[in-house]
Design an enzyme around this catalytic site. Structure first.
Site, PDB file in Angstrom:
ATOM      1  N   ASN A   9      14.930 -12.138 -21.107  1.00 48.00           N
ATOM      2  CA  ASN A   9      13.917 -12.558 -20.510  1.00 48.00           C
ATOM      3  C   ASN A   9      14.211 -12.098 -19.067  1.00 48.00           C
ATOM      4  O   ASN A   9      14.557 -12.963 -18.705  1.00 48.00           O
ATOM      5  CB  ASN A   9      13.486 -13.784 -20.925  1.00 48.00           C
ATOM      6  CG  ASN A   9      11.971 -13.834 -20.271  1.00 48.00           C
ATOM      7  OD1 ASN A   9      11.438 -13.288 -19.296  1.00 48.00           O
ATOM      8  ND2 ASN A   9      12.013 -14.812 -20.003  1.00 48.00           N
ATOM      9  N   LYS A  11      12.058 -11.960 -16.817  1.00 44.86           N
ATOM     10  CA  LYS A  11      11.491 -12.437 -15.822  1.00 44.86           C
ATOM     11  C   LYS A  11      10.400 -11.292 -14.955  1.00 44.86           C
ATOM     12  O   LYS A  11       9.808 -10.166 -14.906  1.00 44.86           O
ATOM     13  CB  LYS A  11      11.543 -14.008 -15.303  1.00 44.86           C
ATOM     14  CG  LYS A  11      12.190 -15.169 -16.472  1.00 44.86           C
ATOM     15  CD  LYS A  11      12.071 -16.286 -16.119  1.00 44.86           C
ATOM     16  CE  LYS A  11      12.797 -16.862 -17.100  1.00 44.86           C
ATOM     17  NZ  LYS A  11      12.882 -18.165 -16.820  1.00 44.86           N
ATOM     18  N   HIS A  94       5.137 -18.420 -23.340  1.00 40.41           N
ATOM     19  CA  HIS A  94       6.335 -18.581 -22.650  1.00 40.41           C
ATOM     20  C   HIS A  94       5.853 -19.769 -21.304  1.00 40.41           C
ATOM     21  O   HIS A  94       4.430 -20.324 -21.118  1.00 40.41           O
ATOM     22  CB  HIS A  94       6.579 -17.935 -21.607  1.00 40.41           C
ATOM     23  CG  HIS A  94       8.182 -18.334 -20.789  1.00 40.41           C
ATOM     24  ND1 HIS A  94       8.011 -18.968 -20.059  1.00 40.41           N
ATOM     25  CD2 HIS A  94       9.289 -18.473 -21.499  1.00 40.41           C
ATOM     26  CE1 HIS A  94       9.141 -19.193 -19.940  1.00 40.41           C
ATOM     27  NE2 HIS A  94      10.121 -18.200 -20.347  1.00 40.41           N
ATOM     28  N   GLU A  96       6.227 -21.159 -18.811  1.00 41.37           N
ATOM     29  CA  GLU A  96       5.755 -20.080 -17.360  1.00 41.37           C
ATOM     30  C   GLU A  96       4.514 -19.960 -17.264  1.00 41.37           C
ATOM     31  O   GLU A  96       3.604 -19.922 -16.643  1.00 41.37           O
ATOM     32  CB  GLU A  96       7.093 -19.299 -16.715  1.00 41.37           C
ATOM     33  CG  GLU A  96       7.722 -20.093 -16.161  1.00 41.37           C
ATOM     34  CD  GLU A  96       9.261 -19.185 -16.561  1.00 41.37           C
ATOM     35  OE1 GLU A  96       9.069 -17.825 -16.446  1.00 41.37           O
ATOM     36  OE2 GLU A  96      10.464 -19.809 -16.355  1.00 41.37           O
ATOM     37  N   GLU A 166      12.700 -24.205 -26.597  1.00 45.19           N
ATOM     38  CA  GLU A 166      12.661 -23.825 -24.903  1.00 45.19           C
ATOM     39  C   GLU A 166      12.294 -25.130 -23.761  1.00 45.19           C
ATOM     40  O   GLU A 166      11.274 -25.411 -23.656  1.00 45.19           O
ATOM     41  CB  GLU A 166      12.570 -22.202 -23.954  1.00 45.19           C
ATOM     42  CG  GLU A 166      12.669 -21.491 -24.432  1.00 45.19           C
ATOM     43  CD  GLU A 166      12.632 -20.145 -23.165  1.00 45.19           C
ATOM     44  OE1 GLU A 166      13.731 -19.818 -23.348  1.00 45.19           O
ATOM     45  OE2 GLU A 166      11.861 -19.944 -22.547  1.00 45.19           O
ATOM     46  N   GLY A 172      16.043 -22.350 -15.979  1.00 43.76           N
ATOM     47  CA  GLY A 172      16.550 -22.338 -14.634  1.00 43.76           C
ATOM     48  C   GLY A 172      16.406 -23.339 -14.536  1.00 43.76           C
ATOM     49  O   GLY A 172      16.846 -22.813 -12.862  1.00 43.76           O
ATOM     50  N   SER A 212      18.905 -22.368 -19.665  1.00 44.78           N
ATOM     51  CA  SER A 212      20.285 -22.035 -18.754  1.00 44.78           C
ATOM     52  C   SER A 212      21.393 -21.591 -20.159  1.00 44.78           C
ATOM     53  O   SER A 212      22.903 -22.454 -19.954  1.00 44.78           O
ATOM     54  CB  SER A 212      20.926 -23.260 -18.627  1.00 44.78           C
ATOM     55  OG  SER A 212      19.702 -23.964 -17.554  1.00 44.78           O
TER      56      SER A 212
HETATM   57  P1  PGA Z   1      16.362 -19.308 -17.797  1.00 46.30           P
HETATM   58  O1  PGA Z   1      15.194 -19.033 -18.522  1.00 46.30           O
HETATM   59  O2  PGA Z   1      18.171 -19.227 -19.109  1.00 46.30           O
HETATM   60  O3  PGA Z   1      17.183 -18.766 -16.375  1.00 46.30           O
HETATM   61  O4  PGA Z   1      17.028 -21.033 -18.821  1.00 46.30           O
HETATM   62  C1  PGA Z   1      14.926 -19.096 -19.786  1.00 46.30           C
HETATM   63  C2  PGA Z   1      13.966 -18.945 -20.167  1.00 46.30           C
HETATM   64  O5  PGA Z   1      13.021 -19.209 -19.795  1.00 46.30           O
HETATM   65  O6  PGA Z   1      12.861 -18.076 -20.861  1.00 46.30           O
END
Ligand code: PGA
Length: 252
Positions: A9, A11, A94, A96, A166, A172, A212
């Site tokens: 992803n 982003k 997601h 976010e 998640e 993140g 992460s």
């Molecule tokens: P991350 O993000 O691996 O940077 O923690 C995962 C995601 O949001 O899909």
């Protein structure tokens, strides 16, 4: 053999030259499990990523989509528009988007249906906040999301949805869920879907972990029986890191 998907992803990162370079580097690695990999790119990069992947088995797609086919929805992208680009996968719900862009379980549900009707594999994200986990309500919370998100979806369609667990507190932040925490929730999710549908549907579902995941912790997470892969943000931005995670999956 366990089904696996390693999904990157990106982003809101990368411009086209960087995206092209990434795909070139990734393809040069000749990974044995290209069919188990996909890249979820920003809308502007999807066509270019698709071209750069021509002749490879690596999938590609979007990070969001609108549920209506067309119409007066300024700034939105529809499922037929993605279909025209040949996308294989699309992230839905997601955290976010749920947090910053008013994504609700109702819009998530409509997006799932629109993607399924077009034959694009949805990657549905669910997961609890730190506050919910600290209060011990994570299973109730995630079950609630699943019940609402799968509402009205048939068993045969449900089996085509990839779920990504998640935990928001791990995205993140560098704070990964332990393999035990991730496995516990992924097994729980499988159980919820077995309850909504039937055992066969629950057993066949692909459930990813995201938050992460990186080369250093991928193997121990991917080894868990109910984890079918990863949705990877930060570590999907560098071809070397992303390929190392795919290699960990290939070595299972
Ligand atoms: P991350 O993000 O691996 O940077 O923690 C995962 C995601 O949001 O899909």
């Amino acid at each position: 053999m366990k089904k696996i998907l390693i999904a990157g992803n990106w982003k809101m990162n990368k411009l086209s030259a960087d995206a092209e370079e990434f795909i070139k580097e990734l393809r040069a690695k000749n990974l044995p499990n290209e069919k188990d990999i996909c890249i979820l790119a920003p809308f502007t990069l999807i066509a270019g990523v698709g071209e750069a992947l021509e002749g490879s088995e690596i999938g590609f797609g979007a990070q969001n989509v609108h549920f209506e086919e067309s119409g007066a929805f300024t700034g939105e992208i529809s499922v037929p528009m993605l279909k025209e680009l040949g996308v294989t996968h699309c992230i839905v719900g997601h955290s976010e988007r749920r947090e910053y862009f008013n994504e609700t379980d109702d819009t998530v549900n409509r997006k799932l249906m629109a993607l399924l009707a077009a034959g694009i594999t949805p990657i549905l994200c669910v997961g609890e906040s730190l506050e919910v986990r600290e209060g011990g309500g994570e299973q109730t919370f995630v079950a609630g999301q699943l019940i609402a998100d799968f509402s009205g979806i048939s068993a045969s369609d449900a089996a085509k949805i990839v779920i990504a667990y998640e935990p928001i507190w791990a995205i993140g932040t560098g704070r990964t869920a332990t393999p035990e925490q991730a496995e516990e929730m992924c097994a729980f999710i499988r159980g919820v879907l077995s309850g909504i549908y039937d055992m066969a549907t629950g057993d066949s579902l692909m459930i990813l972990y995201g938050g992460s995941m990186k080369p250093g912790n991928a193997k121990e997470l991917l080894e868990k029986p109910d984890i079918n892969g990863g949705l990877i943000g930060g570590a999907s931005l560098k071809a070397d890191d992303f390929a190392a995670i795919a290699e960990a999956a290939a070595s299972l």
